[in-house]
Design a protein around this motif. Structure first.
Motif, short mmCIF file in Angstrom:
data_model
loop_
_atom_site.label_atom_id
_atom_site.label_comp_id
_atom_site.label_asym_id
_atom_site.label_seq_id
_atom_site.Cartn_x
_atom_site.Cartn_y
_atom_site.Cartn_z
N SER A 98 0.96 -1.15 -0.04
CA SER A 98 -0.01 0.01 -0.02
C SER A 98 0.84 1.20 -0.06
O SER A 98 2.21 1.20 0.43
N ALA A 99 0.24 2.34 -0.47
CA ALA A 99 0.99 3.52 -0.58
C ALA A 99 1.35 3.93 1.07
O ALA A 99 2.36 4.89 1.07
N GLN A 100 0.81 3.60 2.02
CA GLN A 100 1.21 4.12 3.52
C GLN A 100 2.23 2.92 3.96
O GLN A 100 2.75 3.16 5.11
N ALA A 101 2.60 2.06 3.17
CA ALA A 101 3.61 1.16 3.75
C ALA A 101 4.92 1.80 3.86
O ALA A 101 5.23 2.55 3.20
N ARG A 102 5.78 1.41 5.08
CA ARG A 102 6.81 1.74 5.40
C ARG A 102 8.03 0.58 4.92
O ARG A 102 7.92 -0.53 4.94
N LEU A 103 9.06 1.43 4.34
CA LEU A 103 10.17 0.74 3.62
C LEU A 103 11.24 0.43 4.95
O LEU A 103 11.52 1.36 5.66
N ALA A 104 11.37 -0.84 5.04
CA ALA A 104 12.58 -1.23 6.35
C ALA A 104 13.37 -2.42 5.65
O ALA A 104 13.20 -3.05 4.74
N ARG A 105 14.20 -2.61 6.68
CA ARG A 105 15.26 -3.93 6.40
C ARG A 105 14.85 -4.75 7.04
O ARG A 105 14.28 -4.93 8.46
N ALA A 106 14.92 -6.25 6.67
CA ALA A 106 14.61 -7.32 7.32
C ALA A 106 15.83 -8.35 7.25
O ALA A 106 16.30 -8.56 6.16
N ASP A 107 16.22 -8.95 8.28
CA ASP A 107 17.06 -10.16 8.42
C ASP A 107 16.43 -11.44 8.25
O ASP A 107 15.61 -11.82 9.13
N VAL A 108 17.00 -12.36 7.44
CA VAL A 108 16.37 -13.62 7.50
C VAL A 108 17.16 -14.55 8.41
O VAL A 108 18.16 -15.00 8.33
N LEU A 109 16.31 -14.95 9.17
CA LEU A 109 16.62 -15.72 10.52
C LEU A 109 16.68 -17.38 9.98
O LEU A 109 17.98 -18.02 10.28
N ASP A 110 15.83 -17.72 9.35
CA ASP A 110 16.08 -19.02 8.71
C ASP A 110 14.99 -19.16 7.50
O ASP A 110 14.03 -18.49 7.30
N ALA A 111 15.25 -20.06 6.59
CA ALA A 111 14.52 -20.09 5.35
C ALA A 111 14.50 -21.64 4.91
O ALA A 111 15.44 -22.26 5.10
N THR A 112 13.37 -22.05 4.39
CA THR A 112 13.42 -23.48 4.03
C THR A 112 12.39 -23.45 2.54
O THR A 112 11.52 -22.52 2.33
N LEU A 113 12.72 -24.34 1.79
CA LEU A 113 11.81 -24.50 0.47
C LEU A 113 10.54 -24.97 0.84
O LEU A 113 10.41 -26.24 1.38
N ALA A 114 9.30 -24.24 0.64
CA ALA A 114 8.22 -24.69 1.05
C ALA A 114 7.65 -25.36 -0.24
O ALA A 114 6.84 -26.44 -0.02
N HIS A 115 7.68 -24.81 -1.48
CA HIS A 115 7.00 -25.67 -2.47
C HIS A 115 7.73 -25.02 -3.96
O HIS A 115 7.97 -24.03 -4.01
N TYR A 116 7.94 -25.97 -4.64
CA TYR A 116 8.27 -25.77 -6.17
C TYR A 116 8.19 -27.09 -6.95
O TYR A 116 9.20 -27.82 -6.65
N ARG A 117 7.18 -27.12 -7.54
CA ARG A 117 6.87 -28.40 -8.43
C ARG A 117 6.69 -28.02 -9.88
O ARG A 117 5.21 -28.29 -9.98
N PRO A 118 7.16 -27.18 -10.68
CA PRO A 118 6.46 -27.18 -12.08
C PRO A 118 6.30 -28.28 -12.58
O PRO A 118 6.99 -29.25 -12.61
N ASP A 119 5.37 -28.25 -13.68
CA ASP A 119 5.06 -29.43 -14.56
C ASP A 119 5.53 -29.25 -16.06
O ASP A 119 5.01 -29.75 -17.12
N GLY A 120 6.68 -28.36 -16.08
CA GLY A 120 7.26 -28.22 -17.51
C GLY A 120 7.93 -29.25 -18.12
O GLY A 120 8.06 -29.19 -19.35
N GLU A 121 8.42 -30.16 -17.35
CA GLU A 121 8.90 -31.27 -17.75
C GLU A 121 10.18 -30.99 -18.61
O GLU A 121 10.43 -31.70 -19.58
#
Length: 489
Positions: A98-121
């Motif tokens: 939104s136009a009222q949103a504030r821009l900030a920095r974020a540190d990634v504490l942990d991350a895992t792949l949740a989903h990636y299954r394309p069917d392009g073969e």
């Protein structure tokens, strides 16, 4: 090591089998012509046109799918001057908050792949529009610590976000630019909570140090600001408030901006000179908790295979460097198709040259793009063509732990030592030895015959490194978690 000729022959064979009615029509036409049939010319025309179209289609398909760079790809006069340390990343646009949103920095504490299954073969899939389709955009589950200086302060949030492949390195680096929606109303306890968090992916690649950023001030002075997240965050805030400033190139020239906007950027530059900001580390602490490389698709890292014919004719390995990557609307399962500019340094000592080539870049390599932009090519003996070797490239980039097992069973980690890995790759290639795995086991045949030369390279490069830096070898405790395979290149 697959050659271009074999790729063409294999594709041609598949095309002939799949389009068997075409040569069949040609045979029917010849047979009908011999018997004097009036319709023979129709079958001959259809069969002849189809037979001519098959090799044209095959050559175009192999050209698009096989990562071969030839003289026709060399940049003659692009009008753009790339420095050796320049990397321009033209990533897809992010969905804006939104136009009222504030821009900030974020540190990634942990991350895992949740989903990636394309069917392009594995086939090429093309879309329209500016945003990356969800099918080819991995969904990552992340826990973030958001530093919202203009809101409630620092807070943590967890969620799943679609991350464009070109910006995966921002997650590995651990620094994101995010938009925080206005705070939610107070609850029964009277406390307010922060609103929804939306990552800005091109801006995140900027904070992560993946993209090069330089500033030309009003006096014409050039300042390098790559890897200085606090200053870059101020730049992003100014560009968001001013509007129309994308910050998607590698250069920001204040002389071309409106005076009021240029003055704001100049104030940031004056503050940076008064209070210098140290260049940030390649990654934030805790990288092992967000190491997505092992779960992303791509070529398996290894010391590489060697074609006997290529080796006998004097083929060599060549190092190159990506100078630019631009997103396209075409994707494959294991990576996006990108327009790239590559600087190639020939092994014979001739001056380097730049080439423009559309390539499918694996996602696991893109996830470490903030560390290195180097790429390994195997070159023809005459130097007329070069082929991208993703297995060797990924090993040199540190996507897998590289290890040498000596004849006496000693395991020597060489991850994080690109010069050692590079020397070993060249040694094996010169001897015509293939080792597609990232582990070089000298106890096995036929590698045991090269054990002496391999150990000489490993010990010699290690000794030179110790004399030059005085640092411990890769894999020692001083390297920290994952040092054996994930140290910066």
């Amino acid at each position: 090591m697959r050659s271009y000729g074999r790729a063409v022959a294999g594709s041609l064979g598949c095309a002939v089998i799949c389009c068997f009615p075409v040569p069949l029509a040609l045979l029917v036409g010849v047979s009908a012509l011999r018997t004097g049939e009036d319709w023979a010319w129709i079958a001959l025309a259809l069969g002849g046109a189809g037979s001519l179209a098959i090799p044209v289609f095959v050559l175009r398909f192999v050209r698009s799918s096989f990562p071969r760079i030839t003289r026709r790809d060399r940049l003659k006069d692009s009008g753009v001057s790339y420095g050796d340390d320049t990397f321009v990343l033209w990533a897809p646009r992010s969905k804006q908050g939104s136009a009222q949103a504030r821009l900030a920095r974020a540190d990634v504490l942990d991350a895992t792949l949740a989903h990636y299954r394309p069917d392009g073969e594995g086939t090429f899939t093309t879309y329209g529009g500016d945003l990356t389709p969800d099918e080819f955009t991995p969904k990552i589950r992340m826990r973030l610590r958001v530093h919202d200086d203009e809101g409630p302060g620092a807070f943590e949030t967890t969620g799943e976000w679609r991350v464009p492949s070109l910006c995966l390195s921002a997650v590995t680096a651990g620094r994101l630019a995010v938009l925080v929606d206005p705070d939610r109303p107070a609850d029964r306890t009277g406390s307010r909570t922060a609103g929804r968090v939306t990552p800005l992916w091109p801006g995140s690649a900027l904070l992560a140090g993946t993209r090069t950023c330089r500033v030309i001030d009003l006096d014409g002075r050039l300042t390098e600001v790559t890897g200085r997240p606090e200053r870059l965050l101020r730049h992003l805030r100014i560009s968001r408030e001013a509007g129309g400033i994308s910050l998607d190139g590698d250069m920001l020239d204040l002389r071309r901006l409106a005076p009021a906007v240029a003055a704001r950027y100049a104030a940031v530059a004056d503050h940076a000179r008064a209070v210098p900001e140290d260049r940030a580390a390649v990654t934030e602490p805790g990288e092992e908790a967000r190491w997505l490389v092992d779960s992303l698709p791509g070529a398996a890292a290894g010391f590489g295979t060697v074609g006997r014919r290529w080796s006998r004719r004097g083929g060599v390995l060549v190092r190159a460097r990506f100078l630019q990557m631009t997103a396209t609307h075409t994707f494959q399962d294991h990576g996006p198709v990108l327009d790239t500019v590559i600087r190639i340094r020939p092994a014979d000592g001739t001056p380097p040259f730049d080439a423009a080539r559309r390539l499918t870049v694996p996602m696991d390599y893109l996830a470490v793009l903030h560390r290195t932009r180097e790429v390994v090519l195997y070159a023809a003996a005459n130097g007329g063509s070069f082929v991208v070797d993703w297995a060797r490239t990924n090993l040199l980039a540190g996507t897998a732990a590289a290890t040498v097992i000596a004849p006496d069973d000693e395991e020597i980690p060489v991850g994080g030592r690109p010069e050692v890995i590079w020397a070993l790759m060249n040694l094996l290639a010169s001897l015509g030895l293939s080792n597609p795995a990232p582990v070089l086991d000298l106890r096995k045949r036929p590698l045991n015959g090269a054990a002496g030369a391999v150990m000489e390279v490993v010990r010699g490069e290690y000794a030179r490194h110790r004399r030059a830096t005085g640092s411990p070898k890769a894999g020692d405790p001083a390297d920290g978690p994952g040092g054996a395979g994930r140290a910066a290149v």
